[in-house]
Design a protein around this motif. Structure first.
Motif, PDB file in Angstrom:
ATOM      1  N   TYR A   1       0.850  -1.181   0.000  1.00 11.77           N
ATOM      2  CA  TYR A   1       0.000   0.000   0.000  1.00 11.77           C
ATOM      3  C   TYR A   1       0.888   1.235   0.000  1.00 11.77           C
ATOM      4  O   TYR A   1       1.970   1.234   0.587  1.00 11.77           O
ATOM      5  CB  TYR A   1      -0.911   0.010   1.232  1.00 11.77           C
ATOM      6  N   LEU A   2       0.400   2.273  -0.620  1.00 12.55           N
ATOM      7  CA  LEU A   2       1.141   3.529  -0.687  1.00 12.55           C
ATOM      8  C   LEU A   2       0.262   4.652  -0.152  1.00 12.55           C
ATOM      9  O   LEU A   2      -0.952   4.656  -0.362  1.00 12.55           O
ATOM     10  CB  LEU A   2       1.557   3.829  -2.124  1.00 12.55           C
ATOM     11  N   PHE A   3       0.891   5.599   0.508  1.00 11.08           N
ATOM     12  CA  PHE A   3       0.159   6.684   1.156  1.00 11.08           C
ATOM     13  C   PHE A   3       0.868   8.018   0.905  1.00 11.08           C
ATOM     14  O   PHE A   3       2.090   8.078   0.750  1.00 11.08           O
ATOM     15  CB  PHE A   3       0.122   6.472   2.681  1.00 11.08           C
ATOM     16  N   TRP A   4       0.062   9.061   0.914  1.00 10.06           N
ATOM     17  CA  TRP A   4       0.596  10.410   1.045  1.00 10.06           C
ATOM     18  C   TRP A   4       0.009  10.991   2.338  1.00 10.06           C
ATOM     19  O   TRP A   4      -1.215  10.997   2.519  1.00 10.06           O
ATOM     20  CB  TRP A   4       0.200  11.295  -0.133  1.00 10.06           C
TER      21      TRP A   4
ATOM     22  N   PRO B   1       2.174  22.923   9.739  1.00 13.62           N
ATOM     23  CA  PRO B   1       2.986  23.443  10.851  1.00 13.62           C
ATOM     24  C   PRO B   1       2.528  22.959  12.224  1.00 13.62           C
ATOM     25  O   PRO B   1       3.308  22.943  13.162  1.00 13.62           O
ATOM     26  CB  PRO B   1       2.827  24.962  10.698  1.00 13.62           C
ATOM     27  N   SER B   2       1.291  22.572  12.345  1.00 11.57           N
ATOM     28  CA  SER B   2       0.799  22.039  13.617  1.00 11.57           C
ATOM     29  C   SER B   2       1.436  20.693  13.961  1.00 11.57           C
ATOM     30  O   SER B   2       1.290  20.200  15.079  1.00 11.57           O
ATOM     31  CB  SER B   2      -0.718  21.866  13.565  1.00 11.57           C
ATOM     32  N   ARG B   3       2.125  20.087  13.007  1.00 12.60           N
ATOM     33  CA  ARG B   3       2.870  18.825  13.166  1.00 12.60           C
ATOM     34  C   ARG B   3       2.018  17.569  13.012  1.00 12.60           C
ATOM     35  O   ARG B   3       2.552  16.489  12.874  1.00 12.60           O
ATOM     36  CB  ARG B   3       3.592  18.742  14.505  1.00 12.60           C
ATOM     37  N   GLN B   4       0.705  17.695  13.093  1.00 11.03           N
ATOM     38  CA  GLN B   4      -0.129  16.496  12.977  1.00 11.03           C
ATOM     39  C   GLN B   4       0.059  15.841  11.620  1.00 11.03           C
ATOM     40  O   GLN B   4       0.142  16.514  10.603  1.00 11.03           O
ATOM     41  CB  GLN B   4      -1.597  16.868  13.165  1.00 11.03           C
ATOM     42  N   MET B   5       0.132  14.521  11.610  1.00  8.50           N
ATOM     43  CA  MET B   5       0.228  13.753  10.362  1.00  8.50           C
ATOM     44  C   MET B   5      -1.184  13.427   9.903  1.00  8.50           C
ATOM     45  O   MET B   5      -1.936  12.744  10.605  1.00  8.50           O
ATOM     46  CB  MET B   5       1.015  12.466  10.581  1.00  8.50           C
ATOM     47  N   ILE B   6      -1.535  13.897   8.731  1.00 11.71           N
ATOM     48  CA  ILE B   6      -2.901  13.748   8.227  1.00 11.71           C
ATOM     49  C   ILE B   6      -2.861  12.958   6.928  1.00 11.71           C
ATOM     50  O   ILE B   6      -2.136  13.313   5.995  1.00 11.71           O
ATOM     51  CB  ILE B   6      -3.529  15.132   7.973  1.00 11.71           C
ATOM     52  N   LEU B   7      -3.649  11.914   6.872  1.00  9.38           N
ATOM     53  CA  LEU B   7      -3.708  11.117   5.644  1.00  9.38           C
ATOM     54  C   LEU B   7      -4.354  11.929   4.525  1.00  9.38           C
ATOM     55  O   LEU B   7      -5.429  12.490   4.697  1.00  9.38           O
ATOM     56  CB  LEU B   7      -4.508   9.841   5.879  1.00  9.38           C
ATOM     57  N   VAL B   8      -3.681  11.978   3.387  1.00  9.44           N
ATOM     58  CA  VAL B   8      -4.215  12.677   2.216  1.00  9.44           C
ATOM     59  C   VAL B   8      -4.887  11.692   1.273  1.00  9.44           C
ATOM     60  O   VAL B   8      -6.029  11.891   0.853  1.00  9.44           O
ATOM     61  CB  VAL B   8      -3.086  13.422   1.466  1.00  9.44           C
TER      62      VAL B   8
ATOM     63  N   LEU C   1      -4.051  27.954   0.083  1.00 11.82           N
ATOM     64  CA  LEU C   1      -3.046  28.344   1.085  1.00 11.82           C
ATOM     65  C   LEU C   1      -2.935  27.291   2.186  1.00 11.82           C
ATOM     66  O   LEU C   1      -1.851  27.046   2.720  1.00 11.82           O
ATOM     67  CB  LEU C   1      -3.395  29.709   1.674  1.00 11.82           C
ATOM     68  N   GLY C   2      -4.032  26.663   2.513  1.00 12.81           N
ATOM     69  CA  GLY C   2      -4.032  25.628   3.545  1.00 12.81           C
ATOM     70  C   GLY C   2      -3.322  24.349   3.144  1.00 12.81           C
ATOM     71  O   GLY C   2      -3.115  23.468   3.981  1.00 12.81           O
ATOM     72  N   ASP C   3      -2.915  24.252   1.887  1.00 16.55           N
ATOM     73  CA  ASP C   3      -2.151  23.075   1.444  1.00 16.55           C
ATOM     74  C   ASP C   3      -0.677  23.207   1.805  1.00 16.55           C
ATOM     75  O   ASP C   3       0.090  22.242   1.658  1.00 16.55           O
ATOM     76  CB  ASP C   3      -2.283  22.893  -0.072  1.00 16.55           C
ATOM     77  N   THR C   4      -0.271  24.378   2.256  1.00 13.48           N
ATOM     78  CA  THR C   4       1.123  24.568   2.674  1.00 13.48           C
ATOM     79  C   THR C   4       1.450  23.608   3.805  1.00 13.48           C
ATOM     80  O   THR C   4       0.797  23.622   4.854  1.00 13.48           O
ATOM     81  CB  THR C   4       1.354  26.018   3.120  1.00 13.48           C
ATOM     82  N   ALA C   5       2.455  22.758   3.586  1.00 12.67           N
ATOM     83  CA  ALA C   5       2.777  21.700   4.552  1.00 12.67           C
ATOM     84  C   ALA C   5       3.957  20.885   4.046  1.00 12.67           C
ATOM     85  O   ALA C   5       4.394  21.045   2.904  1.00 12.67           O
ATOM     86  CB  ALA C   5       1.576  20.777   4.765  1.00 12.67           C
ATOM     87  N   MET C   6       4.445  19.996   4.902  1.00 10.02           N
ATOM     88  CA  MET C   6       5.342  18.928   4.470  1.00 10.02           C
ATOM     89  C   MET C   6       4.470  17.774   3.992  1.00 10.02           C
ATOM     90  O   MET C   6       3.460  17.450   4.624  1.00 10.02           O
ATOM     91  CB  MET C   6       6.217  18.449   5.625  1.00 10.02           C
ATOM     92  N   TYR C   7       4.882  17.168   2.896  1.00 10.10           N
ATOM     93  CA  TYR C   7       4.150  16.019   2.374  1.00 10.10           C
ATOM     94  C   TYR C   7       5.091  14.814   2.370  1.00 10.10           C
ATOM     95  O   TYR C   7       6.192  14.871   1.812  1.00 10.10           O
ATOM     96  CB  TYR C   7       3.628  16.294   0.966  1.00 10.10           C
ATOM     97  N   PHE C   8       4.617  13.734   2.986  1.00  7.50           N
ATOM     98  CA  PHE C   8       5.409  12.519   3.085  1.00  7.50           C
ATOM     99  C   PHE C   8       4.742  11.404   2.281  1.00  7.50           C
ATOM    100  O   PHE C   8       3.542  11.148   2.428  1.00  7.50           O
ATOM    101  CB  PHE C   8       5.539  12.063   4.534  1.00  7.50           C
ATOM    102  N   CYS C   9       5.550  10.753   1.481  1.00  9.34           N
ATOM    103  CA  CYS C   9       5.141   9.543   0.798  1.00  9.34           C
ATOM    104  C   CYS C   9       5.515   8.365   1.701  1.00  9.34           C
ATOM    105  O   CYS C   9       6.584   8.385   2.342  1.00  9.34           O
ATOM    106  CB  CYS C   9       5.871   9.459  -0.541  1.00  9.34           C
ATOM    107  N   ALA C  10       4.652   7.364   1.788  1.00  8.81           N
ATOM    108  CA  ALA C  10       4.938   6.228   2.662  1.00  8.81           C
ATOM    109  C   ALA C  10       4.509   4.921   2.009  1.00  8.81           C
ATOM    110  O   ALA C  10       3.543   4.884   1.236  1.00  8.81           O
ATOM    111  CB  ALA C  10       4.234   6.403   4.004  1.00  8.81           C
ATOM    112  N   PHE C  11       5.233   3.870   2.363  1.00  5.28           N
ATOM    113  CA  PHE C  11       5.014   2.528   1.815  1.00  5.28           C
ATOM    114  C   PHE C  11       4.715   1.572   2.956  1.00  5.28           C
ATOM    115  O   PHE C  11       5.330   1.653   4.027  1.00  5.28           O
ATOM    116  CB  PHE C  11       6.294   2.094   1.084  1.00  5.28           C
TER     117      PHE C  11
END
Lengths: 114, 113
Positions: free
Chosen positions: A33-36, A41-48, A84-94
Motif C-alpha cells: 500500500y502507498l500513502f501520502w 505546521p501544527s505537526r499532525q500527520m494527516i492522511l491525504v 493556502l491551507g495546502d502549505t505543509a510537508m508532504y510525506f510519501c509512505a510505503f
C-alpha cells in the motif's frame, strides 16, 4: 528492505495552480500500500490519499489525485486548485501488506503562495 | 470522538532523566504504534502493539520501553534520556495490521539537554 525516495526537498506553487510531488519506491513485494501524508505546521500527520498496489485505477480525493505507475515504482501526488491551507510537508509512505511498518520518505516541503 | 491524543505536547529533559509519553485512542483500534521524527526526516517506528499485553520492537527501539495494559492506552517510556533522543514523537493507531490506514496523534516535541 523497502525504501521510499522523494527527490524534491522543497516546492512552491501559486494559489489556484496545480502542482505534482514525486515519489519513487523500491520493493520486491507484490502486496503493498502507498500513502501520502500531510504534515502542516501544527505537526499532525494527516492522511491525504491511499493507493492499494493491486488496484490499477489511480486514487482520487477531491483536489488530490495520484499517478501510480507500478512498473516504474512511481507514486506521484497531484494537487489541483492549490489552496493556502495546502502549505505543509508532504510525506510519501510505503507499507507491505500484513506488515506493521510504514516506511516514509524524507518529505517535500510545499509552499502555496498567494 | 477525539481520535489519538498525546500528552505532553512539549517537554525538556536533562540527560539521564526519565519520562513517560502518554498516548490514548478512542477508536477501539487493536494496533498502536510509536514513531520518532528527526529533523528533516520521515518517521521511524520505535515500537508497536497488536493488542493489550502484546508489544514488539520496531526499527529503532533502543532506549525506549512500552506497555499496553488496555486497548486505549500505549505509553512510551524513556529511561536515562540522551541528547540523541531529541525528536518529535508520534503515536498512531489502526484497526488492522498491514492493510488499514494509520491515524496519528498531534505529536510530542522532546528536547534532551
Amino acid at each position: 528492505a523497502q525504501t521510499v525516495t522523494q527527490s524534491q526537498p522543497e516546492m512552491s506553487v501559486q494559489e489556484a495552480e496545480t502542482v505534482t510531488l514525486s515519489c519513487t519506491y523500491d520493493t520486491s513485494e507484490s502486496n503493498y500500500y502507498l500513502f501520502w501524508y500531510k504534515q502542516p505546521p501544527s505537526r499532525q500527520m494527516i492522511l491525504v490519499i491511499r493507493q492499494e498496489a493491486y488496484k490499477q485505477q489511480n486514487a482520487t480525493e477531491n483536489r488530490f489525485s495520484v499517478n501510480f505507475q507500478k512498473a516504474a515504482k512511481s507514486f506521484s501526488l497531484k494537487i489541483s486548485d492549490s489552496q493556502l491551507g495546502d502549505t505543509a510537508m508532504y510525506f510519501c509512505a510505503f507499507m507491505k501488506g500484513g506488515s506493521e511498518k510504514l516506511v516514509f520518505g524524507k518529505g517535500t516541503k510545499l509552499t502555496v503562495n498567494p | 470522538n477525539a481520535g489519538v491524543t498525546q500528552t505532553p505536547k512539549f517537554r525538556i529533559l536533562k540527560i539521564g532523566q526519565s519520562m513517560t509519553l502518554q498516548c490514548t485512542q478512542d477508536m477501539n483500534h487493536n494496533y498502536m504504534y510509536w514513531y520518532r521524527q528527526d529533523p528533516g526526516m520521515g518517521l521511524k517506528l520505535i515500537y508497536y502493539s497488536v493488542g493489550a499485553g502484546i508489544t514488539d520492537k520496531g526499527e529503532v527501539p533502543n532506549g525506549y520501553n512500552v506497555s499496553r495494559s488496555t486497548t486505549e492506552d500505549f505509553p512510551l517510556r524513556l529511561e536515562l534520556a540522551a541528547p540523541s533522543q531529541t525528536s518529535v514523537y508520534f503515536c498512531a493507531s489502526s484497526y488492522t495490521l498491514g492493510v488499514d490506514t494509520q491515524y496519528f496523534g498531534p505529536g510530542t516535541r522532546l528536547t534532551v539537554l
